[in-house]
Design a protein around this motif. Structure first.
Motif, PDB file in Angstrom:
ATOM      1  N   GLN A  64       0.727  -1.292   0.037  1.00  0.00           N
ATOM      2  CA  GLN A  64      -0.029  -0.032  -0.002  1.00  0.00           C
ATOM      3  C   GLN A  64       0.934   1.325   0.206  1.00  0.00           C
ATOM      4  OE1 GLN A  64      -3.467  -0.563  -0.623  1.00  0.00           O
ATOM      5  NE2 GLN A  64      -2.543  -2.708  -0.443  1.00  0.00           N
TER       6      GLN A  64
ATOM      7  N   LYS B 176       2.292   2.349  -3.559  1.00  0.00           N
ATOM      8  CA  LYS B 176       1.271   3.159  -4.533  1.00  0.00           C
ATOM      9  C   LYS B 176       1.218   4.500  -4.737  1.00  0.00           C
ATOM     10  CE  LYS B 176      -2.227  -0.707  -4.179  1.00  0.00           C
ATOM     11  NZ  LYS B 176      -3.621  -0.750  -3.642  1.00  0.00           N
TER      12      LYS B 176
ATOM     13  N   TYR C 163       0.240   8.222  -4.627  1.00  0.00           N
ATOM     14  CA  TYR C 163      -0.917   9.055  -4.042  1.00  0.00           C
ATOM     15  C   TYR C 163      -0.977  10.527  -4.347  1.00  0.00           C
ATOM     16  CZ  TYR C 163      -1.678   4.770  -1.225  1.00  0.00           C
ATOM     17  OH  TYR C 163      -1.786   3.267  -1.043  1.00  0.00           O
ATOM     18  N   HIS C 164      -1.972  11.062  -4.480  1.00  0.00           N
ATOM     19  CA  HIS C 164      -1.807  12.613  -4.800  1.00  0.00           C
ATOM     20  C   HIS C 164      -2.009  13.327  -3.355  1.00  0.00           C
ATOM     21  CE1 HIS C 164      -3.713  16.521  -6.512  1.00  0.00           C
ATOM     22  NE2 HIS C 164      -2.587  16.607  -6.140  1.00  0.00           N
TER      23      HIS C 164
ATOM     24  N   GLN D  13     -10.285  14.634   2.006  1.00  0.00           N
ATOM     25  CA  GLN D  13      -9.567  13.458   2.638  1.00  0.00           C
ATOM     26  C   GLN D  13      -8.455  13.644   3.348  1.00  0.00           C
ATOM     27  OE1 GLN D  13     -10.769   9.800  -0.353  1.00  0.00           O
ATOM     28  NE2 GLN D  13      -9.378  10.977  -1.327  1.00  0.00           N
TER      29      GLN D  13
ATOM     30  N   LEU E  49      -5.421   4.189   4.231  1.00  0.00           N
ATOM     31  CA  LEU E  49      -5.173   4.466   2.861  1.00  0.00           C
ATOM     32  C   LEU E  49      -5.964   3.783   1.871  1.00  0.00           C
ATOM     33  CD1 LEU E  49      -1.272   4.374   2.664  1.00  0.00           C
ATOM     34  CD2 LEU E  49      -2.473   6.333   2.067  1.00  0.00           C
ATOM     35  N   ASN E  50      -6.278   2.446   2.057  1.00  0.00           N
ATOM     36  CA  ASN E  50      -7.064   1.421   1.609  1.00  0.00           C
ATOM     37  C   ASN E  50      -8.483   2.006   1.290  1.00  0.00           C
ATOM     38  OD1 ASN E  50      -7.648  -1.123   0.025  1.00  0.00           O
ATOM     39  ND2 ASN E  50      -8.738  -1.535   1.596  1.00  0.00           N
TER      40      ASN E  50
ATOM     41  N   ASN F 292     -10.383   7.310  -1.416  1.00  0.00           N
ATOM     42  CA  ASN F 292     -10.378   7.283  -3.059  1.00  0.00           C
ATOM     43  C   ASN F 292      -9.119   8.017  -3.569  1.00  0.00           C
ATOM     44  OD1 ASN F 292     -10.887   7.933  -5.491  1.00  0.00           O
ATOM     45  ND2 ASN F 292     -12.926   9.076  -5.329  1.00  0.00           N
ATOM     46  N   HIS F 293      -8.334   7.068  -4.151  1.00  0.00           N
ATOM     47  CA  HIS F 293      -6.987   7.225  -4.878  1.00  0.00           C
ATOM     48  C   HIS F 293      -6.971   8.457  -5.984  1.00  0.00           C
ATOM     49  CE1 HIS F 293      -5.571   3.372  -2.678  1.00  0.00           C
ATOM     50  NE2 HIS F 293      -5.965   4.237  -1.830  1.00  0.00           N
ATOM     51  N   ASP F 294      -8.167   8.660  -6.386  1.00  0.00           N
ATOM     52  CA  ASP F 294      -8.408   9.694  -7.606  1.00  0.00           C
ATOM     53  C   ASP F 294      -8.496  11.074  -6.974  1.00  0.00           C
ATOM     54  OD1 ASP F 294      -8.436   7.453  -9.578  1.00  0.00           O
ATOM     55  OD2 ASP F 294     -10.474   7.341  -9.384  1.00  0.00           O
TER      56      ASP F 294
ATOM     57  N   SER G 256      -7.348  14.115  -3.882  1.00  0.00           N
ATOM     58  CA  SER G 256      -6.124  14.397  -3.144  1.00  0.00           C
ATOM     59  C   SER G 256      -6.450  13.985  -1.826  1.00  0.00           C
ATOM     60  CB  SER G 256      -6.213  15.913  -3.119  1.00  0.00           C
ATOM     61  OG  SER G 256      -5.790  16.452  -4.328  1.00  0.00           O
ATOM     62  N   ILE G 257      -5.224  13.751  -1.217  1.00  0.00           N
ATOM     63  CA  ILE G 257      -5.116  13.149   0.377  1.00  0.00           C
ATOM     64  C   ILE G 257      -4.370  14.163   1.099  1.00  0.00           C
ATOM     65  CG2 ILE G 257      -4.734  11.466   1.897  1.00  0.00           C
ATOM     66  CD1 ILE G 257      -4.921   9.359  -0.479  1.00  0.00           C
TER      67      ILE G 257
END
Length: 346
Positions: free
Chosen positions: A132, A135, A137-138, A163, A200-201, A204-206, A208-209
């Motif tokens: 994880q 991967k 991430y934004h 997020q 993280l899982n 929504n990975h699309d 921004s976090i």
């Protein structure tokens, strides 16, 4: 019915299914899947005994010993499983998806449970956890000097729909020498990583976090390297808050803590704070001059923050002066500020 299932497939199930970790209590406490409950086939001592028998005598004798040890427990196992999974749907795992989880799955299936047996057990789960962090991430990072209210601002932003990952909450530590607040107990490094991966899982990975600008170490724990590298290369919003406002906020937060705790924490950073400033800070604590104490230690923490900014790519750092109380109505200001940054820079 027993269905073999991967870790990711289990997490992708459309309905909530209780997860039973049948490893020993000691294994479970060291690190477990967030939300899993412990249904130990063996006690800590029994596990050692079975393992020793396996190595010294053989597999068949170890299996027989296992049956001898667990024989009176099976009714209790099923009753505990029913409490956690009254609908009779349950996931089961041990360390490697071997005999322990296989035996438990067989017994629960015999009773009428729908059993999801996790392939590879906790060992494969830990591989999933580490993946994880690899991967992309934004990430957007919220920075600012100590006392700027970053954590509370991020919480406000989350309530507004952004997020956010609260690393300090996951680590149960606020990052500084005083970060345990004399009450928080940190999880193991393994459990911290498990909790972060679960968070993280679920995002929504699309989109921004947001994360807070943290040191690599949060108390005794370390942010996983792969995720840390993404944090340090992400856009950073550097909040500018007046010193008096920061001091006032920190006095409220730390001023009521036990004086002996504050003294011990101050002395731990004595070499970096300097002998004169350390002595003055300790005297201020003992004399209940909390504002003076805060101002003295901020000299060190502000310098550390400025040094961390220097190490960042200046093209990725954007300063923002907060207007009004930094603890109120800031989410909208920050989100509007982000929209002013050119698309190619963020």
């Amino acid at each position: 019915m027993i269905k073999n299932i991967t870790v990711q497939e289990f997490f992708n199930l459309t309905t909530m299914v209780a997860l039973a970790d049948v490893r020993t209590p000691a294994e479970y406490q060291h690190g477990h899947v967030p939300g899993a409950f412990n249904l130990p086939l063996f006690s800590n001592e029994e596990r050692v005994l079975v393992g020793t028998t396996y190595k010294q005598i053989g597999r068949e004798q170890a299996i027989l010993l296992g049956f001898d040890l667990t024989g009176p427990k099976w009714s209790g196992f099923i009753q505990d499983a029913l409490l956690m999974a009254p609908g009779k749907k349950i996931g089961v795992h041990c360390w490697r998806g071997g005999m322990r989880s296989g035996a438990m799955a067989w017994a629960l299936d015999l009773y009428g449970f729908e059993v999801y047996l996790i392939e590879g057990g906790y060992k494969h789960y830990r591989r999933w956890v580490l993946n994880q962090f690899e991967k992309p991430y934004h990430l957007l990072t919220l920075g600012g000097m100590t006392g700027s209210g970053k954590t509370r601002i991020l919480q406000e932003m989350e309530m507004s729909g952004a997020q956010m990952i609260d690393l300090e909450n996951l680590a149960q530590h606020q990052g500084s020498s005083f970060g345990s607040m004399n009450k928080m107990l940190q999880p193991t490094q393994e459990q911290f990583e498990n909790n972060l991966a679960a968070k993280l899982n679920n995002l929504n990975h699309d989109r921004s976090i947001w994360v807070e600008d943290e040191s690599h170490n949060i108390g005794k724990l370390s942010v996983p390297n792969a995720f840390w590298d993404q944090m340090t290369s992400a856009v950073l919003i550097d909040l500018k808050v007046e010193l008096d406002q920061r001091v006032s906020a920190l006095v409220k937060e730390y001023g009521q803590l036990d004086k002996d705790f504050l003294v011990a924490c101050t002395e731990r950073i004595g070499k970096r704070l300097g002998p004169v400033q350390t002595r003055q800070a300790v005297e201020a604590i003992r004399e209940d001059r909390m504002e003076a104490f805060i101002r003295l230690v901020l000299v060190y923490y502000d310098k550390s923050y400025r040094n961390s900014l220097i190490r960042r790519n200046s093209d990725q750092v954007f300063s923002m002066k907060l207007t009004g109380d930094p603890m109120k109505n800031t989410a909208e200001q920050i989100l509007e500020f982000i929209n002013t940054i050119p698309a190619g820079r963020i």
